[in-house]
Design a protein around this motif. Structure first.
Motif, PDB file in Angstrom:
ATOM      1  N   HIS A 197       0.776  -1.384   0.315  1.00  0.00           N
ATOM      2  CA  HIS A 197      -0.108   0.484   0.155  1.00  0.00           C
ATOM      3  C   HIS A 197       0.898   1.277  -0.350  1.00  0.00           C
ATOM      4  O   HIS A 197       0.085   2.661  -0.079  1.00  0.00           O
ATOM      5  CB  HIS A 197      -0.905  -0.064   1.174  1.00  0.00           C
ATOM      6  CG  HIS A 197      -1.584  -1.049   1.501  1.00  0.00           C
ATOM      7  ND1 HIS A 197      -2.677  -1.861   0.109  1.00  0.00           N
ATOM      8  CD2 HIS A 197      -1.722  -2.244   2.162  1.00  0.00           C
ATOM      9  CE1 HIS A 197      -3.106  -2.801   0.467  1.00  0.00           C
ATOM     10  NE2 HIS A 197      -2.874  -3.407   1.815  1.00  0.00           N
ATOM     11  N   THR A 198       2.482   1.197   0.509  1.00  0.00           N
ATOM     12  CA  THR A 198       2.856   2.555   0.268  1.00  0.00           C
ATOM     13  C   THR A 198       3.671   2.199  -0.576  1.00  0.00           C
ATOM     14  O   THR A 198       4.976   3.674  -0.575  1.00  0.00           O
ATOM     15  CB  THR A 198       3.859   2.349   2.091  1.00  0.00           C
ATOM     16  OG1 THR A 198       4.182   1.423   2.193  1.00  0.00           O
ATOM     17  CG2 THR A 198       2.697   2.911   3.154  1.00  0.00           C
ATOM     18  N   CYS A 199       4.193   1.133  -1.616  1.00  0.00           N
ATOM     19  CA  CYS A 199       5.002   1.387  -2.743  1.00  0.00           C
ATOM     20  C   CYS A 199       4.387   1.489  -3.807  1.00  0.00           C
ATOM     21  O   CYS A 199       4.840   1.828  -4.982  1.00  0.00           O
ATOM     22  CB  CYS A 199       6.038   0.485  -2.390  1.00  0.00           C
ATOM     23  SG  CYS A 199       5.541  -1.124  -2.284  1.00  0.00           S
ATOM     24  N   GLN A 200       3.210   0.860  -4.007  1.00  0.00           N
ATOM     25  CA  GLN A 200       2.713   0.449  -5.299  1.00  0.00           C
ATOM     26  C   GLN A 200       2.561   1.691  -6.355  1.00  0.00           C
ATOM     27  O   GLN A 200       1.706   2.959  -5.030  1.00  0.00           O
ATOM     28  CB  GLN A 200       1.184  -0.241  -5.294  1.00  0.00           C
ATOM     29  CG  GLN A 200       0.155  -0.383  -7.044  1.00  0.00           C
ATOM     30  CD  GLN A 200      -0.299  -1.183  -6.420  1.00  0.00           C
ATOM     31  OE1 GLN A 200      -0.914  -1.487  -5.615  1.00  0.00           O
ATOM     32  NE2 GLN A 200      -0.621  -2.167  -7.431  1.00  0.00           N
ATOM     33  N   GLY A 201       2.986   2.545  -7.068  1.00  0.00           N
ATOM     34  CA  GLY A 201       2.453   3.473  -8.276  1.00  0.00           C
ATOM     35  C   GLY A 201       4.359   4.535  -8.187  1.00  0.00           C
ATOM     36  O   GLY A 201       4.443   5.092  -8.720  1.00  0.00           O
TER      37      GLY A 201
END
Length: 754
Positions: free
Chosen positions: A484-488
């Motif tokens: 959730h904190t690294c996707q994208g």
């Protein structure tokens, strides 16, 4: 393959022109650094002014083309139909610019890149040379079938003399600068600077979106679906469109379900614009529940595969985020990678967007991005990863020939040390993990979340204080991020901890959503679904878990380091890495010691200075050469019997033409380290910070040593040192040193060519 051979036959005819030197260099299918794109044909040599030059030639089989209203886009017959694609001149000059941008050697050594295109089957060129494309044909002329002699003249104009200085070798082995990070370049992009050159499908998507934006200004509703895997430039195109449409005074917003990329982008823009302006550019996907129809000119949805059915904290608002976005804007653009759907609530599929667009009366267009810029530009790594995670069957069943730093660690502390080391350079390395450990530190700031006591490893999940800015927070390398904190987002290197939700049993992947932490919302609702539809629940969870690790393991532009909690799983991935390392070491050794025709042994088998002397890389030794380093050399060779053994000898390759009267380019030579006595008139290896060697750009060089001395306080001291090339090649000059001569280091004295 036949068509490619056909193109080469046409090029051969062009090269037969007497004005093109027979000693010119030729390269076929050169791989552009940090991408999966290839230049068809390169001719190297020297211009009439003796400048190093490489002519880049884009070859096309096309027989006809049509003009479009889109910049740098033409229509031609491709893959069984008439399709839009890049104008070959744009393709040629954009490839040249990419090489120039990525390759520091090309810039520092002033290697001129001259792009052009050759459409050898095209008889009539009115469309391809239409004035609409003059900006591009002016930068890279296009030649058609009747222009063969003109192409020969173009080549002979720029390649007057042969390639005597290994130009293609220098390009191929040049220093590659780190690729840009989108978040870091964002502020400059918003100011209108072209930080990222869009190539191939990226340019087509960009121009198509702009065309659709102007079309809907006259009425109607358009929906553009853009498919693309990790690193294909989805976010780069999205941000470029946000900038350009805003500049054209079209009300546009960047939309994402995951807040991490939005928050990072906002942080990078802080101080450059008013906060209200920044906040109005970047919005969450649940922002359009109550939006009026056609409020926005365009909504650009990045990571659209993460869209949910409903909005709000309790997922109870609205009907469909996809539908609400389409309703709220005249043009909706969805960037999708279905293999990055990582929660049970992710509904962003191509089929769902098509269905919702039809409900809203929107016309749908679909395009796909293929050019790969992450994972060192390696399509092979992505295909192998799909094979290894058993997502799909691919031809890449191993890592052989894949230029990407993939390593497996037996110790999580060793993985952390490796990531900390990589992070020191630019704060662009992070650890991430599957969400298999409870977030205890959310309530207790001193608690550790991920603990392996047997390895002395303890770490917290990303700090709540950093929120979604974990990826760029200064000290966050000490914490572990999740999907959730690294996707994208992307890093240079990523360290991935694989939890017990993904294990290997007898060579097969076994996933278990029950091993996820209870706080993980990715599999929220799994237990209920398991009771209602057990087979469907397990299949869906299996896909989510595999997609999660696929996403985590593709966050690194340069490398991915892995630790798996399960020993069998660890060994499964380690076997791939060992096989690749073994092959890579053999290949690297062959390349590194190419042309050295003497018995070679490793350090373990060597009899140092009794039977063997070390083989050393002078570029590593420069400035720090010592007897200890000589003794620690990895490879040693047995000298011919006529050469006397000595503990100060070493062997190294000399690259370049600056000493070709004495030392041929690429020759392996014997040197004496740290020589004493006079150096006058000797060929030596010297190092000084004022030196920039013309052959390799380093601060060391191999030259004939001459010094001019003066008497001072009863002693003779150097007043001036001249390092003279001994060559018949053009462009080499004396290196004259007059300042800080005490810093000059004589690393070795040349003894002989082996």
């Amino acid at each position: 393959m036949l068509s490619w051979e056909n193109s080469l036959r046409f090029m051969m005819s062009v090269l037969l022109d007497e004005g093109i030197p027979a000693s010119a260099g030729v390269a076929i299918e050169y791989n552009i650094p940090l991408s999966n794109r290839r230049v068809d044909f390169i001719l190297t040599g020297k211009s009439s002014q003796r400048a190093d030059t490489a002519v880049i030639i884009e070859l096309k089989q096309w027989q006809s083309a049509e003009v479009t209203k889109k910049d740098a886009i033409v229509k031609t017959w491709l893959n069984g139909g008439v399709r839009e694609t890049n104008h070959p001149s744009y393709q040629a000059w954009s490839y040249a610019d990419l090489i120039n941008d990525y390759n520091e050697t090309v810039r520092s050594e002033s290697i001129q890149l001259m792009p052009c295109a050759y459409l050898h089957n095209m008889k009539q060129g009115d469309a391809i040379n239409d004035a609409f494309y003059s900006h591009h044909t002016g930068r890279a002329p296009v030649f058609i079938s009747p222009d063969a002699l003109k192409l020969s003249a173009f080549l002979s104009q720029h390649i007057k003399y042969g390639d005597s200085d290994n130009i293609m070798y220098r390009i191929e082995h040049g220093v590659i600068k780190p690729s840009k990070n989108l978040a870091d370049a964002l502020a400059s992009m918003m100011d209108g600077n072209a930080e990222f050159l869009m190539i191939d499908e990226q340019k087509l998507v960009y121009e198509t979106a702009l065309d659709l934006a102007h079309r809907v200004a006259k009425g109607g509703k358009q929906c553009l679906i853009v498919k693309g895997g990790p690193g294909t430039g989805k976010s780069v195109v999205a941000i470029n469109l946000l900038v350009e449409l805003t500049k054209r005074e079209m009300m546009t917003q960047y939309v994402s379900r995951n807040s991490a990329p939005r928050e990072v982008f906002k942080k990078r823009l802080t101080g450059t614009r008013k906060k209200t302006h920044i906040d109005n550019l970047f919005k969450g996907s649940g922002s359009y529940v109550n939006a009026e129809p056609d409020t926005f000119h365009a909504l650009i949805v990045d990571e659209a595969h993460r869209l949910n059915e409903k909005s709000g904290m309790y997922q109870n608002l609205g009907e469909s985020q996809i539908k609400e976005i389409i309703v709220a804007s005249r043009l909706s653009i969805f960037f999708i990678d279905e293999a990055q759907r990582v929660t049970l609530k992710d509904v962003g599929t191509v089929e769902e967007v098509r269905r919702r667009a039809a409900e809203c009366g929107a016309e749908v267009s679909e395009l796909e991005l293929a050019s790969q810029f992450r994972c060192n530009g390696s399509d092979g790594y992505l295909a192998w990863l799909d094979h290894a995670l058993q997502i799909r069957t691919t031809a890449n069943t191993d890592l052989e020939g894949i230029d990407y730093d993939f390593q497996v660690f037996d110790d999580p502390s060793a993985l952390r040390r490796a990531i900390l080391d990589k992070n020191r350079k630019a704060n662009k390395a992070r650890m991430v993990a599957g969400y298999c450990w409870p977030w205890a530190s959310k309530k207790d700031k001193h608690a550790m979340d991920i603990v392996f006591p047997e390895y002395g490893f303890a770490a917290q999940w990303n700090l709540d204080d950093d929120g979604m800015l974990w990826a760029i927070a200064d000290a966050s390398v000490e914490q572990v991020g999740c999907i959730h904190t690294c996707q994208g987002l992307e890093f240079d290197y990523v360290g991935v901890i694989i939890g017990d939700d993904f294990v290997i049993r007898d060579g097969r992947v076994v996933t278990d959503a029950a091993k996820r932490a209870s706080q993980d919302r990715s599999v929220h609702g799994y237990k209920t679904l398991l009771k209602q539809e057990p087979d469907h629940a397990r299949k869906l969870a299996d896909q989510i878990i595999k997609n999660t690790y696929r996403t985590l393991m593709t966050r690194g532009q340069k490398g991915c380091y892995v630790y798996a909690t399960d020993p069998e799983t660890r060994e499964y991935f380690a076997a791939f890495a060992r096989e690749s390392a073994g092959h890579g070491e053999d290949t690297a050794l062959e390349e590194a010691l190419d042309g050295l025709h003497l018995p070679i042994v490793t350090r373990e088998d060597a009899e140092p200075f009794e039977r063997h002397v070390p083989v050393y890389d002078l570029s590593i030794a420069a400035g720090q050469f010592s007897e200890m380093q000589i003794a620690d050399a990895e490879h040693w060779i047995e000298l011919p019997e006529h050469l006397r053994m000595s503990p100060d000898l070493f062997v190294s390759r000399v690259v370049g033409e600056s000493m070709n009267r004495r030392i041929p380019n690429g020759a392996w030579c014997l040197f004496r380290a740290n020589p004493g006595g006079t150096r006058q008139g000797k060929v030596v290896v010297v190092q000084h910070r004022a030196i920039e060697d013309p052959d390799h750009g380093g601060s060391f060089t191999i030259k004939l040593y001459q010094s001019e001395k003066i008497e001072a306080y009863g002693e003779y001291v150097n007043q001036r040192i001249v390092l003279k090339p001994q060559t018949n090649a053009f462009g080499y000059k004396d290196i004259v040193l007059e300042d800080e001569l005490e810093d000059l280091k004589v690393i070795g004295e040349f003894l002989s060519v082996l």
